[in-house]
Design an enzyme around this catalytic site. Structure first.
Site, short mmCIF file in Angstrom:
data_model
loop_
_atom_site.label_atom_id
_atom_site.label_comp_id
_atom_site.label_asym_id
_atom_site.label_seq_id
_atom_site.Cartn_x
_atom_site.Cartn_y
_atom_site.Cartn_z
N GLU A 1 9.75 -0.79 0.79
CA GLU A 1 8.04 -1.16 0.41
C GLU A 1 7.18 -0.60 1.62
O GLU A 1 6.08 -0.19 1.43
CB GLU A 1 8.06 -2.64 0.24
CG GLU A 1 6.59 -3.05 -0.20
CD GLU A 1 6.65 -4.55 -0.81
OE1 GLU A 1 7.52 -5.10 -1.53
OE2 GLU A 1 5.55 -5.22 -0.53
N SER B 1 7.01 -7.28 3.39
CA SER B 1 8.41 -7.04 2.99
C SER B 1 8.77 -5.66 3.34
O SER B 1 7.94 -4.61 2.95
CB SER B 1 8.62 -7.28 1.44
OG SER B 1 8.27 -8.64 1.05
N ARG C 1 4.76 -3.44 -7.31
CA ARG C 1 4.55 -2.70 -6.22
C ARG C 1 4.36 -1.26 -6.33
O ARG C 1 4.55 -0.55 -5.64
CB ARG C 1 5.49 -3.19 -5.20
CG ARG C 1 5.63 -4.52 -4.81
CD ARG C 1 4.23 -5.12 -4.10
NE ARG C 1 4.62 -6.63 -4.07
CZ ARG C 1 4.41 -7.43 -5.07
NH1 ARG C 1 3.69 -6.95 -6.10
NH2 ARG C 1 4.69 -8.73 -5.13
C1 LIG Z 1 2.27 -10.67 6.84
C2 LIG Z 1 2.30 -9.93 5.80
C3 LIG Z 1 2.53 -10.49 4.39
C4 LIG Z 1 2.39 -9.54 3.20
N1 LIG Z 1 2.67 -10.28 2.04
C5 LIG Z 1 2.57 -9.54 0.92
C6 LIG Z 1 2.70 -10.01 -0.47
O1 LIG Z 1 3.12 -11.28 -0.62
N2 LIG Z 1 2.42 -9.31 -1.38
C7 LIG Z 1 2.35 -7.90 -1.44
O2 LIG Z 1 2.16 -7.11 -2.25
N3 LIG Z 1 2.21 -7.21 -0.04
C8 LIG Z 1 2.15 -8.24 1.16
N4 LIG Z 1 2.08 -7.44 2.12
C9 LIG Z 1 1.56 -6.12 2.14
C10 LIG Z 1 0.31 -5.81 2.34
O3 LIG Z 1 -0.56 -7.02 2.63
C11 LIG Z 1 -0.26 -5.07 1.03
O4 LIG Z 1 0.58 -3.82 0.62
C12 LIG Z 1 -1.79 -4.44 1.05
O5 LIG Z 1 -1.91 -4.22 -0.10
C13 LIG Z 1 -2.05 -3.53 2.22
O6 LIG Z 1 -3.37 -3.15 2.21
P1 LIG Z 1 -3.96 -2.05 3.33
O7 LIG Z 1 -5.34 -1.90 3.02
O8 LIG Z 1 -3.55 -2.89 4.64
O9 LIG Z 1 -3.22 -0.99 3.05
P2 LIG Z 1 -2.38 0.24 4.00
O10 LIG Z 1 -1.07 -0.68 4.60
O11 LIG Z 1 -3.27 0.53 5.40
O12 LIG Z 1 -1.87 1.21 2.96
C14 LIG Z 1 -1.10 0.93 2.16
C15 LIG Z 1 -1.03 2.11 0.71
O13 LIG Z 1 -2.24 1.87 0.37
C16 LIG Z 1 -2.83 3.32 0.20
N5 LIG Z 1 -4.38 2.99 0.08
C17 LIG Z 1 -4.90 2.37 1.23
N6 LIG Z 1 -6.34 2.52 0.87
C18 LIG Z 1 -6.45 2.92 -0.23
C19 LIG Z 1 -7.48 3.47 -0.88
N7 LIG Z 1 -8.91 3.22 -0.84
N8 LIG Z 1 -7.47 4.24 -2.04
C20 LIG Z 1 -6.01 4.93 -2.34
N9 LIG Z 1 -4.95 4.32 -1.76
C21 LIG Z 1 -5.20 3.64 -0.66
C22 LIG Z 1 -2.42 3.95 1.31
O14 LIG Z 1 -2.37 5.17 1.26
C23 LIG Z 1 -0.89 3.58 1.53
O15 LIG Z 1 -0.13 4.36 0.63
C24 LIG Z 1 2.11 -8.40 3.44
C25 LIG Z 1 1.93 -7.93 4.66
C26 LIG Z 1 2.01 -8.60 5.83
C27 LIG Z 1 1.58 -7.80 7.34
#
Ligand SMILES: Cc1cc2nc3c(=O)[nH]c(=O)nc-3n(C[C@H](O)[C@H](O)[C@H](O)COP(=O)(O)OP(=O)(O)OC[C@H]3O[C@@H](n4cnc5c(N)ncnc54)[C@H](O)[C@@H]3O)c2cc1C
Length: 256
Positions: free
Chosen positions: A252, A182, A140
């Site tokens: 996280e 998480s 992560r």
């Molecule tokens: C129900 C649920 C289950 C989940 N299960 C998991 C799991 O099993 N494993 C897991 O790893 N995660 C899990 N997550 C967390 C989530 O899915 C991940 O962290 C995912 O990567 C978030 O992507 P996002 O586009 O929504 O990013 P955001 O939540 O909007 O941002 C997360 C981070 O990424 C950065 N970011 C976003 N876009 C960019 C870009 N273009 N360039 C550089 N940085 C960027 C942001 O600055 C921030 O620091 C879960 C979330 C939920 C709601």
């Protein structure tokens, strides 16, 4: 371009104000704004700093010179559909992992041993194509601190529907209420959920936020939960785990 976003609706945890978010169209983006993806891992305060996100221009998937090239605004579900249709392996784990490719790469998101970095070749960061070997990454974690525009992946044949089922089973212990995934990273050789349970906070509710009684490491919104309630629970867990186990657990969830 600016887009108004209501984070109480758009974020997965259903908390946050309505704010203007700058839409990144090219390399000329504000240097002082905080970057977001599709807000599946975020807890946004009532008064966040200026925010920016990639525009829809970066929502694409193409194949070139034997590589899969995916824009960083592409949602995980769309990547899985494409791979299923074109019989491409290794992206099945994204079926139950909400987010856009940029957020998924920045977080090196994954499930057990499946991480997005496993079959990355290179990432376009702030307009420069950086090879995987030059990007620090771990559980992560990545050292990426600028905008990801797209990523290049190896193409291996053999999409496996059976894996999607396996991932679905792995997720069956996750709560159904809104969350940001998480809440804490697992410390080395430990589970954050177990530590939360050990200090008696599994199911602990403050207002409308709670550490889930289904899986303690999920901070869930039981309906109109607030940022303040979420922060209270996060701080309480950190303090009590430190006092009892001398372990500093790290969020996280990204608090903005
Ligand atoms: C129900 C649920 C289950 C989940 N299960 C998991 C799991 O099993 N494993 C897991 O790893 N995660 C899990 N997550 C967390 C989530 O899915 C991940 O962290 C995912 O990567 C978030 O992507 P996002 O586009 O929504 O990013 P955001 O939540 O909007 O941002 C997360 C981070 O990424 C950065 N970011 C976003 N876009 C960019 C870009 N273009 N360039 C550089 N940085 C960027 C942001 O600055 C921030 O620091 C879960 C979330 C939920 C709601």
């Amino acid at each position: 371009m600016i887009k108004k976003i209501d984070f109480s609706k758009r974020s997965s945890i259903k908390i946050g104000p309505i704010v203007d978010v700058y839409q990144i169209e090219d390399i000329n983006y504000p240097k002082d704004a905080i970057l977001i993806g599709s807000a599946n891992n975020l807890l946004i305060s009532p008064t966040p700093p200026p925010l920016m996100m990639l525009s829809k221009k970066f929502d694409y998937i193409k194949e070139e010179s034997g590589k899969l090239i995916i824009g960083a605004a592409t949602p995980s579900g769309k990547i899985v559909s494409y791979c299923r249709k074109h019989n491409i392996a290794n992206f099945e784990f994204l079926a139950h992992l909400p987010g856009t490719l940029g957020g998924i790469i920045k977080m090196n998101a994954g499930l057990k041993e499946y991480e997005v970095f496993n079959n990355i070749l290179a990432v376009n960061i702030a307009g420069e194509l950086i090879e995987k070997k030059d990007i620090e990454h771990g559980y992560r974690y990545t050292d990426i601190n600028d905008v990801i525009f797209e990523a290049h992946f190896k193409i291996e044949n053999g999409f496996e529907n059976k894996r999607i089922e396996e991932f679905k089973i792995m997720r069956s212990n996750q709560p159904k209420e809104p969350s940001a995934g998480s809440c804490f990273k697992n410390p080395p050789n430990e589970y954050a959920g177990r530590l939360i349970e050990e200090v008696g906070l599994k199911g602990k509710r403050i207002g409308n936020m709670s550490f889930s009684s289904v899986h303690a490491n999920f901070l869930v919104n039981l309906g109109a939960g607030t940022y303040e309630e979420a922060i209270f629970l996060i701080e309480k867990a950190k303090k009590e785990i430190y006092e009892k186990f001398n372990i500093e657990i790290e969020e996280e969830i990204i608090v903005i």
